[in-house]
Motif scaffolding. Structure first.
Motif, PDB file in Angstrom:
ATOM      1  N   UNK A   1     -28.858  13.664 -16.404  1.00 26.26           N
ATOM      2  CA  UNK A   1     -28.438  12.461 -16.228  1.00 26.26           C
ATOM      3  C   UNK A   1     -26.495  13.067 -15.099  1.00 26.26           C
ATOM      4  N   UNK A   2     -27.058  11.901 -14.151  1.00 25.97           N
ATOM      5  CA  UNK A   2     -25.062  12.475 -13.464  1.00 25.97           C
ATOM      6  C   UNK A   2     -23.481  11.747 -13.576  1.00 25.97           C
ATOM      7  N   UNK A   3     -23.146  12.618 -12.885  1.00 24.90           N
ATOM      8  CA  UNK A   3     -21.790  11.391 -12.770  1.00 24.90           C
ATOM      9  C   UNK A   3     -21.161  11.841 -11.512  1.00 24.90           C
ATOM     10  N   UNK A   4     -20.525  11.235 -11.243  1.00 26.03           N
ATOM     11  CA  UNK A   4     -18.886  11.288  -9.822  1.00 26.03           C
ATOM     12  C   UNK A   4     -18.100  11.719 -10.154  1.00 26.03           C
ATOM     13  N   UNK A   5     -17.982  12.970  -9.635  1.00 20.72           N
ATOM     14  CA  UNK A   5     -16.827  14.279 -10.099  1.00 20.72           C
ATOM     15  C   UNK A   5     -16.181  13.004  -9.438  1.00 20.72           C
ATOM     16  N   UNK A   6     -14.663  14.168  -9.654  1.00 17.69           N
ATOM     17  CA  UNK A   6     -13.245  13.183  -9.628  1.00 17.69           C
ATOM     18  C   UNK A   6     -13.066  12.877  -7.685  1.00 17.69           C
ATOM     19  N   UNK A   7     -12.576  11.898  -7.698  1.00 16.10           N
ATOM     20  CA  UNK A   7     -11.799  11.548  -6.629  1.00 16.10           C
ATOM     21  C   UNK A   7     -10.663  11.408  -5.615  1.00 16.10           C
ATOM     22  N   UNK A   8     -10.917  11.427  -4.394  1.00 19.71           N
ATOM     23  CA  UNK A   8      -8.937  12.435  -3.774  1.00 19.71           C
ATOM     24  C   UNK A   8      -8.983  10.921  -3.056  1.00 19.71           C
ATOM     25  N   UNK A   9      -7.561  10.976  -3.941  1.00 17.84           N
ATOM     26  CA  UNK A   9      -6.679   9.507  -3.465  1.00 17.84           C
ATOM     27  C   UNK A   9      -6.561   8.985  -1.801  1.00 17.84           C
ATOM     28  N   UNK A  10      -6.539   8.537  -0.957  1.00 12.54           N
ATOM     29  CA  UNK A  10      -6.029   8.458   0.268  1.00 12.54           C
ATOM     30  C   UNK A  10      -4.386   7.127   0.523  1.00 12.54           C
ATOM     31  N   UNK A  11      -5.270   6.598  -0.110  1.00 14.98           N
ATOM     32  CA  UNK A  11      -4.319   5.519  -0.393  1.00 14.98           C
ATOM     33  C   UNK A  11      -4.903   4.368  -1.971  1.00 14.98           C
ATOM     34  N   UNK A  12      -3.426   4.117  -2.451  1.00  7.05           N
ATOM     35  CA  UNK A  12      -3.168   3.848  -3.675  1.00  7.05           C
ATOM     36  C   UNK A  12      -3.320   2.102  -3.908  1.00  7.05           C
ATOM     37  N   UNK A  13      -3.809   1.790  -5.001  1.00  3.53           N
ATOM     38  CA  UNK A  13      -3.398   0.477  -4.817  1.00  3.53           C
ATOM     39  C   UNK A  13      -2.122  -0.642  -5.259  1.00  3.53           C
ATOM     40  N   UNK A  14      -2.040  -1.935  -4.405  1.00  3.12           N
ATOM     41  CA  UNK A  14      -1.382  -2.746  -4.483  1.00  3.12           C
ATOM     42  C   UNK A  14      -0.915  -3.434  -4.883  1.00  3.12           C
ATOM     43  N   UNK A  15      -0.500  -4.626  -5.966  1.00  3.67           N
ATOM     44  CA  UNK A  15      -0.457  -5.733  -6.301  1.00  3.67           C
ATOM     45  C   UNK A  15       0.201  -6.391  -5.208  1.00  3.67           C
ATOM     46  N   UNK A  16      -0.148  -7.722  -4.978  1.00  8.16           N
ATOM     47  CA  UNK A  16      -0.062  -9.104  -3.870  1.00  8.16           C
ATOM     48  C   UNK A  16       1.024  -9.507  -4.361  1.00  8.16           C
ATOM     49  N   UNK A  17       2.275 -10.064  -3.902  1.00  8.01           N
ATOM     50  CA  UNK A  17       3.127 -10.609  -3.170  1.00  8.01           C
ATOM     51  C   UNK A  17       3.079 -11.397  -2.860  1.00  8.01           C
ATOM     52  N   UNK A  18       4.157 -12.212  -2.691  1.00  4.02           N
ATOM     53  CA  UNK A  18       4.477 -13.400  -2.424  1.00  4.02           C
ATOM     54  C   UNK A  18       3.956 -13.747  -0.781  1.00  4.02           C
ATOM     55  N   UNK A  19       4.115 -12.764  -0.014  1.00  4.96           N
ATOM     56  CA  UNK A  19       3.716 -13.183   1.284  1.00  4.96           C
ATOM     57  C   UNK A  19       2.221 -12.304   1.751  1.00  4.96           C
ATOM     58  N   UNK A  20       1.430 -11.890   1.183  1.00  4.91           N
ATOM     59  CA  UNK A  20       0.328 -11.179   1.171  1.00  4.91           C
ATOM     60  C   UNK A  20       0.003 -10.536  -0.488  1.00  4.91           C
ATOM     61  N   UNK A  21      -1.540 -10.701   0.360  1.00  4.59           N
ATOM     62  CA  UNK A  21      -2.917 -10.301  -0.987  1.00  4.59           C
ATOM     63  C   UNK A  21      -2.331  -8.975  -1.625  1.00  4.59           C
ATOM     64  N   UNK A  22      -3.522  -8.237  -2.680  1.00  6.46           N
ATOM     65  CA  UNK A  22      -3.233  -6.898  -2.599  1.00  6.46           C
ATOM     66  C   UNK A  22      -4.160  -6.342  -2.891  1.00  6.46           C
ATOM     67  N   UNK A  23      -3.913  -5.105  -2.418  1.00  7.22           N
ATOM     68  CA  UNK A  23      -4.433  -4.311  -1.109  1.00  7.22           C
ATOM     69  C   UNK A  23      -5.331  -3.449  -2.608  1.00  7.22           C
TER      70      UNK A  23
END
Length: 370
Positions: free
Chosen positions: A40-62
């Motif tokens: 069986x296989x697994x994916x290797x580590x991933x390189x982060x290009x942009x982190x997640x962002x939570x929703x605010x009062x003026x826009x949704x999450x990313x």
């Protein structure tokens, strides 16, 4: 350099290993007791290009943005499913129907305890007798069992017309523990023992059978007319089923024949025609047989993750029964292996295409300056 190139390399390495395992499975398609492998296989580590962002009062999450860096081996599993049974009619070929493994050892520890590197486990049931009558595997390792202790004898007497049928159970001192006629009625009071001769009378005092035991233990029987009648003598035994104690299983050279029952009891008929017991085959039980370590020659070694729970009797605690005269063959399915081979080949091929495509892109970059 492009990340896709290194991802392709990791994929090629993984599929190479998968093909190695498939090749080993196919090579052992007819190996007795072989258990196939699976990758069986697994994916290797991933390189982060942009982190997640939570929703605010003026826009949704990313959501996060990540680029994977390839694949890696997840596991190489041993699949311990039941292999198909092949009939051989050799009484020393044993097939296990169910869970558990045979135990083989080159020697025993103090007090006949199992332990150390001299003990191995196997599903391959092709055994033989060595010159001393011990049951051994092709590498000369002894098949382990529970020792048997004779506690007495059971005697069955009948004539050709079945007019006389007597069942007598004796202890080791020839004391009568039980005696019944063909109807199951107690006839203990109708039996007298004197000078190695058991005399059985009917309620009228007429002799219906005499059983004689010589100094070697051989028993013969005659009816009231001094005519020979059939007699079957069988030793009654008890077993030491301590899960940490084992013994070798030996068939004496003088034995006329032997047989192995589904519950592991090894019987043989001695030179006097008495059925005796050499012992009972022991089964090793594992809660996680996939955790065993392969050692070659159809042998497995215990590991810290195998969940060894000790020796048990066959057909108890969910363990296998033993089929004499048959072998459990490999559980490799050729149709499945060839399908997996095609998958691995195409996967390898696709990863090489990633590398060649990446190389072409790099070539275009080099050609920008001319």
């Amino acid at each position: 350099m492009l990340r896709s190139m290194y991802a392709g390399i990791s994929g090629m390495k993984g599929f190479q290993t998968k093909l190695d395992v498939i090749g080993n499975n196919i090579a052992n398609v007819n190996t007795v007791g072989f258990k196939k492998g699976r990758v069986t296989f697994q994916d290797m580590m991933s390189q982060m290009t942009r982190g997640a962002q939570g929703a605010t009062a003026s826009r949704g999450g990313v959501n996060p943005m990540q680029v994977g860096l390839g694949s890696q081996l997840g596991s190489i599993d041993n699949i311990h499913t039941q292999g198909f049974r092949q009939t051989t009619n050799n009484p020393l070929d044993f097939a296990l129907e169910g869970d558990g493994m045979f135990v083989v050892a080159s020697e025993l520890g103090p007090g006949n305890t199992l332990g150390g590197a001299n003990v191995a486990y196997t599903r391959a049931g092709n055994f033989y007798l060595d010159e001393a009558g011990n049951i051994v595997n092709p590498q000369g390792l002894y098949l382990m069992g529970f020792p048997a202790f004779e506690t007495g004898q059971n005697i069955v007497v009948t004539d050709d017309e079945n007019d006389v049928k007597i069942n007598i159970t004796l202890d080791n001192n020839n004391n009568i523990l039980a005696a019944t006629d063909k109807d199951g009625a107690d006839i203990s009071d109708n039996i007298a023992y004197n000078g190695g001769i058991f005399t059985i009378e009917d309620d009228s005092g007429n002799i219906i059978a005499e059983i004689t035991q010589d100094t070697n233990g051989k028993m013969t029987a005659v009816n009231g007319s001094n005519e020979p009648i059939e007699l079957i003598s069988e030793a009654t035994v008890d077993y030491n089923t301590n899960p940490n104690i084992a013994s070798t299983l030996t068939i004496p050279e003088s034995a006329q024949s032997f047989s192995i029952q589904a519950n592991g009891i090894v019987n043989y008929i001695d030179e006097f025609g008495t059925v005796r017991v050499a012992g009972k085959i022991a089964i090793a039980n594992f809660s996680n047989p996939a955790g065993l370590q392969k050692a070659g020659s159809n042998l497995y070694l215990n590991s810290e993750n195998a969940g060894y729970t000790g020796l048990v009797e066959p057909e108890t605690d969910g363990t296998a029964s033993i089929v004499s005269g048959a072998l459990e063959m490999s559980n490799v399915d050729l149709a499945e292996e060839f399908t997996e081979m095609i998958t691995a080949q195409r996967g390898f091929q696709a990863n090489t295409r990633i590398i060649t495509t990446s190389d072409e892109i790099l070539q275009e970059l080099v050609n920008l300056k001319r």
